[in-house]
Design a protein around this motif. Structure first.
Motif, PDB file in Angstrom:
ATOM      1  N   MET A   1       0.857  -1.161   0.000  1.00  0.00           N
ATOM      2  CA  MET A   1       0.000   0.000   0.000  1.00  0.00           C
ATOM      3  C   MET A   1       0.891   1.207   0.000  1.00  0.00           C
ATOM      4  SD  MET A   1      -0.877   1.771   3.390  1.00  0.00           S
ATOM      5  CE  MET A   1      -0.234   3.032   3.655  1.00  0.00           C
ATOM      6  N   SER A   2       0.526   2.314  -0.137  1.00  0.00           N
ATOM      7  CA  SER A   2       1.242   3.406   0.398  1.00  0.00           C
ATOM      8  C   SER A   2       1.663   4.454  -0.586  1.00  0.00           C
ATOM      9  CB  SER A   2       2.456   2.950   1.150  1.00  0.00           C
ATOM     10  OG  SER A   2       3.520   2.672   0.339  1.00  0.00           O
ATOM     11  N   ASP A   3       1.923   5.577   0.044  1.00  0.00           N
ATOM     12  CA  ASP A   3       2.541   6.692  -0.669  1.00  0.00           C
ATOM     13  C   ASP A   3       3.983   6.279  -0.905  1.00  0.00           C
ATOM     14  OD1 ASP A   3       3.860   8.976  -1.331  1.00  0.00           O
ATOM     15  OD2 ASP A   3       3.298  10.100   0.452  1.00  0.00           O
ATOM     16  N   SER A   4       4.381   6.224  -2.148  1.00  0.00           N
ATOM     17  CA  SER A   4       5.720   5.732  -2.482  1.00  0.00           C
ATOM     18  C   SER A   4       6.815   6.717  -2.094  1.00  0.00           C
ATOM     19  CB  SER A   4       5.806   5.460  -3.986  1.00  0.00           C
ATOM     20  OG  SER A   4       5.650   6.675  -4.692  1.00  0.00           O
ATOM     21  N   GLY A   5       6.425   7.919  -1.669  1.00  0.00           N
ATOM     22  CA  GLY A   5       7.412   8.921  -1.327  1.00  0.00           C
ATOM     23  C   GLY A   5       7.758   9.819  -2.505  1.00  0.00           C
ATOM     24  N   SER A   6       7.201   9.520  -3.681  1.00  0.00           N
ATOM     25  CA  SER A   6       7.494  10.316  -4.875  1.00  0.00           C
ATOM     26  C   SER A   6       6.232  10.952  -5.434  1.00  0.00           C
ATOM     27  CB  SER A   6       8.151   9.430  -5.937  1.00  0.00           C
ATOM     28  OG  SER A   6       7.284   8.346  -6.265  1.00  0.00           O
ATOM     29  N   GLY A   7       5.227  11.131  -4.577  1.00  0.00           N
ATOM     30  CA  GLY A   7       4.001  11.745  -5.041  1.00  0.00           C
ATOM     31  C   GLY A   7       3.028  10.789  -5.687  1.00  0.00           C
ATOM     32  N   TRP A   8       3.218   9.496  -5.478  1.00  0.00           N
ATOM     33  CA  TRP A   8       2.334   8.487  -6.050  1.00  0.00           C
ATOM     34  C   TRP A   8       1.819   7.568  -4.946  1.00  0.00           C
ATOM     35  CZ3 TRP A   8       0.950   8.287 -11.186  1.00  0.00           C
ATOM     36  CH2 TRP A   8       1.683   9.099 -12.051  1.00  0.00           C
ATOM     37  N   TYR A   9       0.583   7.130  -5.135  1.00  0.00           N
ATOM     38  CA  TYR A   9       0.002   6.152  -4.218  1.00  0.00           C
ATOM     39  C   TYR A   9       0.023   4.793  -4.908  1.00  0.00           C
ATOM     40  CZ  TYR A   9      -3.129   4.018  -0.805  1.00  0.00           C
ATOM     41  OH  TYR A   9      -3.657   3.214   0.171  1.00  0.00           O
ATOM     42  N   ASP A  10       0.690   3.821  -4.299  1.00  0.00           N
ATOM     43  CA  ASP A  10       0.804   2.481  -4.867  1.00  0.00           C
ATOM     44  C   ASP A  10      -0.243   1.566  -4.250  1.00  0.00           C
ATOM     45  OD1 ASP A  10       4.436   2.668  -4.732  1.00  0.00           O
ATOM     46  OD2 ASP A  10       3.048   3.319  -6.298  1.00  0.00           O
ATOM     47  N   GLU A  11      -1.148   1.105  -5.072  1.00  0.00           N
ATOM     48  CA  GLU A  11      -2.130   0.118  -4.609  1.00  0.00           C
ATOM     49  C   GLU A  11      -1.613  -1.274  -4.956  1.00  0.00           C
ATOM     50  OE1 GLU A  11      -6.840  -0.310  -5.103  1.00  0.00           O
ATOM     51  OE2 GLU A  11      -5.717  -1.013  -6.840  1.00  0.00           O
ATOM     52  N   LEU A  13      -3.182  -4.427  -4.093  1.00  0.00           N
ATOM     53  CA  LEU A  13      -4.180  -5.433  -3.732  1.00  0.00           C
ATOM     54  C   LEU A  13      -3.824  -6.789  -4.321  1.00  0.00           C
ATOM     55  CD1 LEU A  13      -6.991  -6.377  -2.716  1.00  0.00           C
ATOM     56  CD2 LEU A  13      -7.952  -5.450  -4.835  1.00  0.00           C
ATOM     57  N   HIS A  14      -3.330  -6.789  -5.547  1.00  0.00           N
ATOM     58  CA  HIS A  14      -3.039  -8.037  -6.253  1.00  0.00           C
ATOM     59  C   HIS A  14      -1.552  -8.358  -6.170  1.00  0.00           C
ATOM     60  CE1 HIS A  14      -7.100  -7.550  -7.677  1.00  0.00           C
ATOM     61  NE2 HIS A  14      -6.800  -6.381  -8.199  1.00  0.00           N
ATOM     62  N   LYS A  15      -1.232  -9.617  -6.177  1.00  0.00           N
ATOM     63  CA  LYS A  15       0.128 -10.069  -5.895  1.00  0.00           C
ATOM     64  C   LYS A  15       1.134  -9.623  -6.945  1.00  0.00           C
ATOM     65  CE  LYS A  15       2.837 -14.292  -5.166  1.00  0.00           C
ATOM     66  NZ  LYS A  15       2.803 -15.780  -5.139  1.00  0.00           N
ATOM     67  N   ASP A  16       0.788  -9.725  -8.221  1.00  0.00           N
ATOM     68  CA  ASP A  16       1.781  -9.546  -9.280  1.00  0.00           C
ATOM     69  C   ASP A  16       1.547  -8.336 -10.175  1.00  0.00           C
ATOM     70  OD1 ASP A  16       3.291 -11.923  -8.656  1.00  0.00           O
ATOM     71  OD2 ASP A  16       1.580 -13.053  -9.413  1.00  0.00           O
ATOM     72  N   VAL A  17       0.483  -7.592  -9.924  1.00  0.00           N
ATOM     73  CA  VAL A  17       0.231  -6.364 -10.677  1.00  0.00           C
ATOM     74  C   VAL A  17      -0.246  -5.298  -9.705  1.00  0.00           C
ATOM     75  CG1 VAL A  17      -0.317  -7.524 -12.865  1.00  0.00           C
ATOM     76  CG2 VAL A  17      -2.137  -7.066 -11.216  1.00  0.00           C
ATOM     77  N   ALA A  18      -0.070  -4.036 -10.080  1.00  0.00           N
ATOM     78  CA  ALA A  18      -0.471  -2.945  -9.199  1.00  0.00           C
ATOM     79  C   ALA A  18      -0.842  -1.733 -10.038  1.00  0.00           C
ATOM     80  CB  ALA A  18       0.659  -2.601  -8.236  1.00  0.00           C
ATOM     81  N   GLN A  19      -1.510  -0.779  -9.398  1.00  0.00           N
ATOM     82  CA  GLN A  19      -1.757   0.484 -10.061  1.00  0.00           C
ATOM     83  C   GLN A  19      -1.217   1.620  -9.190  1.00  0.00           C
ATOM     84  OE1 GLN A  19      -5.747   1.979 -10.592  1.00  0.00           O
ATOM     85  NE2 GLN A  19      -6.511   1.124  -8.667  1.00  0.00           N
ATOM     86  N   ARG A  20      -0.916   2.752  -9.847  1.00  0.00           N
ATOM     87  CA  ARG A  20      -0.382   3.915  -9.147  1.00  0.00           C
ATOM     88  C   ARG A  20      -1.271   5.113  -9.467  1.00  0.00           C
ATOM     89  NH1 ARG A  20       5.671   5.215  -9.906  1.00  0.00           N
ATOM     90  NH2 ARG A  20       5.658   5.462  -7.657  1.00  0.00           N
ATOM     91  N   LEU A  21      -1.579   5.885  -8.444  1.00  0.00           N
ATOM     92  CA  LEU A  21      -2.351   7.109  -8.605  1.00  0.00           C
ATOM     93  C   LEU A  21      -1.507   8.272  -8.105  1.00  0.00           C
ATOM     94  CD1 LEU A  21      -5.850   6.007  -7.196  1.00  0.00           C
ATOM     95  CD2 LEU A  21      -5.006   5.817  -9.538  1.00  0.00           C
ATOM     96  N   ARG A  22      -1.441   9.320  -8.914  1.00  0.00           N
ATOM     97  CA  ARG A  22      -0.690  10.485  -8.471  1.00  0.00           C
ATOM     98  C   ARG A  22      -1.399  11.123  -7.279  1.00  0.00           C
ATOM     99  NH1 ARG A  22       3.276  13.429 -10.415  1.00  0.00           N
ATOM    100  NH2 ARG A  22       3.149  12.537 -12.524  1.00  0.00           N
TER     101      ARG A  22
END
Length: 291
Positions: A1-11, A13-22
């Motif tokens: 989960m989490s704010d990656s520290g670079s202005g993006w939120y890393d979701e 939920l799934h083991k091998d794929v993810a999405q990022r939201l600014r």
């Protein structure tokens, strides 16, 4: 989960794929006591709420999810007076149920009061005043205990439609996918009542689809799914569980649904009577998973 520290939120939920939201401005972030909650702004989706690393709702596309999980069962049933929502702390499901003027009462059971309060404060457009409607009965309690009629606000009340607006089957949301919970929900339905559920993204969560189909199929005369694309729920079509003992309800034509839709006077951005009917046509990969 989490704010990656670079202005993006890393979701994740799934083991091998993810999405990022600014992440633009962060409006709120803390642990509520039950969950890790963050509300932030995104240039495309508007305000976003995430719990425990998973996007729950966004101002930009919430209308698809909320319209489909309310208007489909209510208009298919045709005579809904009382609705139960399990979960739904952002108030979007409540708002769409109350748009049906024939609905006399909506009981919403949410386990975490802070989710309701923060949504009213930071995502007011989603509930749009629904919590102030006199037909709303907000109960802060465990949804499983409520439908089992144990603990807070014990009542024998039954409902024409039950909407399970849960998180994914991990952590606090896992119990809302069990056969015991589904059986308790069925006991709270009026004859011919309908239960619908959030059932994940089948392309990435086929096991969840199979498990729900097996459990619902053992309890209801007619169990299946309908689908809609919700952009912020990564992975393609989202599946919604459908369960009732009246098999005719999901086999109605758009011509049968249209007069109810027009009589209700609804203004929608995704739902139409034709979409209603088409949503029950499942892609081949989902049908294969259910064999």
């Amino acid at each position: 989960m989490s704010d990656s520290g670079s202005g993006w939120y890393d979701e994740t939920l799934h083991k091998d794929v993810a999405q990022r939201l600014r992440m633009g401005r962060v409006l709120h972030r803390d642990r509520t006591g039950l969950q890790d909650l963050v509300i932030f702004e995104n240039p495309v989706l508007g305000r976003v709420m995430a719990l425990d690393g998973v996007v729950q709702t966004t101002e930009g596309d919430e209308f698809v999810y909320h319209e489909m999980l309310t208007h489909v069962p209510i208009l298919a049933h045709g005579r809904v007076r009382r609705v139960l929502i399990v979960g739904g702390g952002d108030g979007g499901m409540l708002r769409r149920c109350l748009e049906h003027k024939a609905v006399e009462r909506v009981t919403m059971v949410e386990i975490d009061r802070s989710v309701v309060d923060l949504s009213i404060a930071h995502l007011p457009s989603i509930s749009a005043g629904a919590f102030d409607d006199p037909r709303t009965d907000l109960v802060i309690a465990d949804g499983c205990a409520f439908v089992k009629n144990k603990g807070v606000k014990e009542t024998a009340e039954r409902f024409d439609v039950i909407i399970v607006d849960s998180t994914d089957p991990h952590g606090p949301g896992a119990v809302l996918f069990t056969e015991e919970f589904y059986a308790d929900c069925k006991a709270r339905l009026t004859p011919g009542g309908v239960m619908v559920t959030q059932n994940g993204v089948p392309f990435l969560q086929p096991g969840e689809l199979k498990d729900s189909h097996r459990r619902l199929g053992r309890l209801f005369g007619d169990a299946g799914f309908f689908v809609a694309p919700v952009p912020s729920y990564y992975g393609g079509f989202m599946a919604f569980g459908w369960a009732t003992d009246d098999a005719a309800l999901r086999r109605q034509s758009a011509e049968a649904i249209r007069p109810r839709f027009e009589a209700a006077g609804l203004t929608t951005r995704y739902y139409t009577p034709d979409i209603h009917v088409a949503s029950f046509a499942l892609p081949a990969f989902m049908l294969d998973a259910l064999k």
